[in-house]
Design a protein around this motif. Structure first.
Motif, PDB file in Angstrom:
ATOM      1  N   PRO A  61       0.793  -1.456  -0.062  1.00 61.46           N
ATOM      2  CA  PRO A  61       0.069  -0.053  -0.134  1.00 61.46           C
ATOM      3  C   PRO A  61       0.787   1.186  -0.215  1.00 61.46           C
ATOM      4  O   PRO A  61       1.742   1.285   0.564  1.00 61.46           O
ATOM      5  CB  PRO A  61      -0.855  -0.123   1.237  1.00 61.46           C
ATOM      6  N   PHE A  62       0.434   2.186  -0.814  1.00 57.46           N
ATOM      7  CA  PHE A  62       0.964   3.566  -0.714  1.00 57.46           C
ATOM      8  C   PHE A  62       2.429   3.439  -1.218  1.00 57.46           C
ATOM      9  O   PHE A  62       3.523   4.086  -0.706  1.00 57.46           O
ATOM     10  CB  PHE A  62       0.908   4.468   0.596  1.00 57.46           C
ATOM     11  N   PHE A  66       5.723   8.802  -0.011  1.00 49.51           N
ATOM     12  CA  PHE A  66       6.688   8.792   1.157  1.00 49.51           C
ATOM     13  C   PHE A  66       6.697  10.049   2.285  1.00 49.51           C
ATOM     14  O   PHE A  66       7.413  10.429   2.631  1.00 49.51           O
ATOM     15  CB  PHE A  66       8.118   9.141   0.333  1.00 49.51           C
ATOM     16  N   ASP A  67       5.362  10.535   2.381  1.00 48.28           N
ATOM     17  CA  ASP A  67       5.144  11.564   3.295  1.00 48.28           C
ATOM     18  C   ASP A  67       4.819  10.787   4.679  1.00 48.28           C
ATOM     19  O   ASP A  67       4.686   9.732   4.568  1.00 48.28           O
ATOM     20  CB  ASP A  67       4.194  12.295   3.020  1.00 48.28           C
ATOM     21  N   PRO A  68       5.008  11.263   5.805  1.00 49.84           N
ATOM     22  CA  PRO A  68       5.138  10.599   6.919  1.00 49.84           C
ATOM     23  C   PRO A  68       3.741   9.878   7.186  1.00 49.84           C
ATOM     24  O   PRO A  68       3.672   8.680   7.692  1.00 49.84           O
ATOM     25  CB  PRO A  68       5.187  11.875   8.083  1.00 49.84           C
ATOM     26  N   ASN A  72       3.714   5.814   7.826  1.00 49.15           N
ATOM     27  CA  ASN A  72       2.889   5.308   8.893  1.00 49.15           C
ATOM     28  C   ASN A  72       2.001   4.211   8.660  1.00 49.15           C
ATOM     29  O   ASN A  72       1.969   3.108   9.192  1.00 49.15           O
ATOM     30  CB  ASN A  72       2.696   6.468   9.896  1.00 49.15           C
ATOM     31  N   THR A  73       1.122   4.777   7.951  1.00 47.28           N
ATOM     32  CA  THR A  73      -0.172   3.894   7.288  1.00 47.28           C
ATOM     33  C   THR A  73       0.424   2.655   6.693  1.00 47.28           C
ATOM     34  O   THR A  73      -0.197   1.474   7.138  1.00 47.28           O
ATOM     35  CB  THR A  73      -1.105   4.587   6.442  1.00 47.28           C
ATOM     36  N   ARG A  74       1.308   2.620   5.909  1.00 49.59           N
ATOM     37  CA  ARG A  74       1.923   1.624   5.045  1.00 49.59           C
ATOM     38  C   ARG A  74       2.576   0.435   6.217  1.00 49.59           C
ATOM     39  O   ARG A  74       2.301  -0.744   5.938  1.00 49.59           O
ATOM     40  CB  ARG A  74       2.931   2.005   4.024  1.00 49.59           C
ATOM     41  N   ASN A  75       3.342   1.043   7.231  1.00 47.51           N
ATOM     42  CA  ASN A  75       3.976   0.105   8.110  1.00 47.51           C
ATOM     43  C   ASN A  75       3.050  -0.641   8.921  1.00 47.51           C
ATOM     44  O   ASN A  75       2.915  -1.877   9.253  1.00 47.51           O
ATOM     45  CB  ASN A  75       4.950   0.934   8.935  1.00 47.51           C
ATOM     46  N   ARG A  76       2.073   0.041   9.292  1.00 47.36           N
ATOM     47  CA  ARG A  76       0.915  -0.426  10.137  1.00 47.36           C
ATOM     48  C   ARG A  76       0.036  -1.624   9.462  1.00 47.36           C
ATOM     49  O   ARG A  76      -0.126  -2.806   9.905  1.00 47.36           O
ATOM     50  CB  ARG A  76      -0.255   0.564  10.518  1.00 47.36           C
TER      51      ARG A  76
END
Length: 135
Positions: A61-62, A66-68, A72-76
């Motif tokens: 996803p995403f 590369f914005d914060p 964060n959402t991708r990592n979650r």
């Protein structure tokens, strides 16, 4: 066409009064339903719902953002996908659907190539042989 009560303009500002549902929302809902069905002893239905949840993933996803917030959402989301895939593979082994679990682990590795947990499950003969599992 969006009905005017949901999308309108006031003083040169566009307002949207509806709700949006993302693939992540659907994934979370399907995963929750699958886990509840599994706990209720309805593996056939749970397995189908797990499959529906994993089918939503077509890649990282995403990937090109590369914005914060995106990071964060991708990592979650990827952490949730990895944990769900590992849990699903373990449940598949317990319920005799080893092939389904292997398929999802392989698909997850295409999305998260560095997933040691998925790699470990693919090389492990049974859930009892894995750290952190009972079975």
């Amino acid at each position: 066409q969006i009905p005017p009560q949901y999308l309108y303009v006031r003083r040169n500002v566009i307002y949207y009064a509806g709700t949006t549902i993302s693939d992540d929302d659907i994934f979370q809902e399907s995963l929750s339903l699958a886990q509840n069905l599994d706990r209720a002893g309805e593996w056939a239905y749970a397995n189908r719902e797990y499959q529906n949840a994993f089918r939503l993933f077509r890649g990282e996803p995403f990937r090109r953002l590369f914005d914060p917030w995106s990071d964060n959402t991708r990592n979650r989301i990827l952490a949730q996908l990895e944990a769900a895939a590992i849990n699903y593979a373990d449940r598949c082994r317990v319920n005799g659907n080893i092939g389904d679990g292997i398929e999802i682990l392989k698909k997850t590795l295409l999305i998260i190539p560095g997933s040691e947990g998925c790699r470990q499950r693919l090389s492990s003969p049974s859930p009892a042989a894995l750290p952190g599992t009972s079975g």
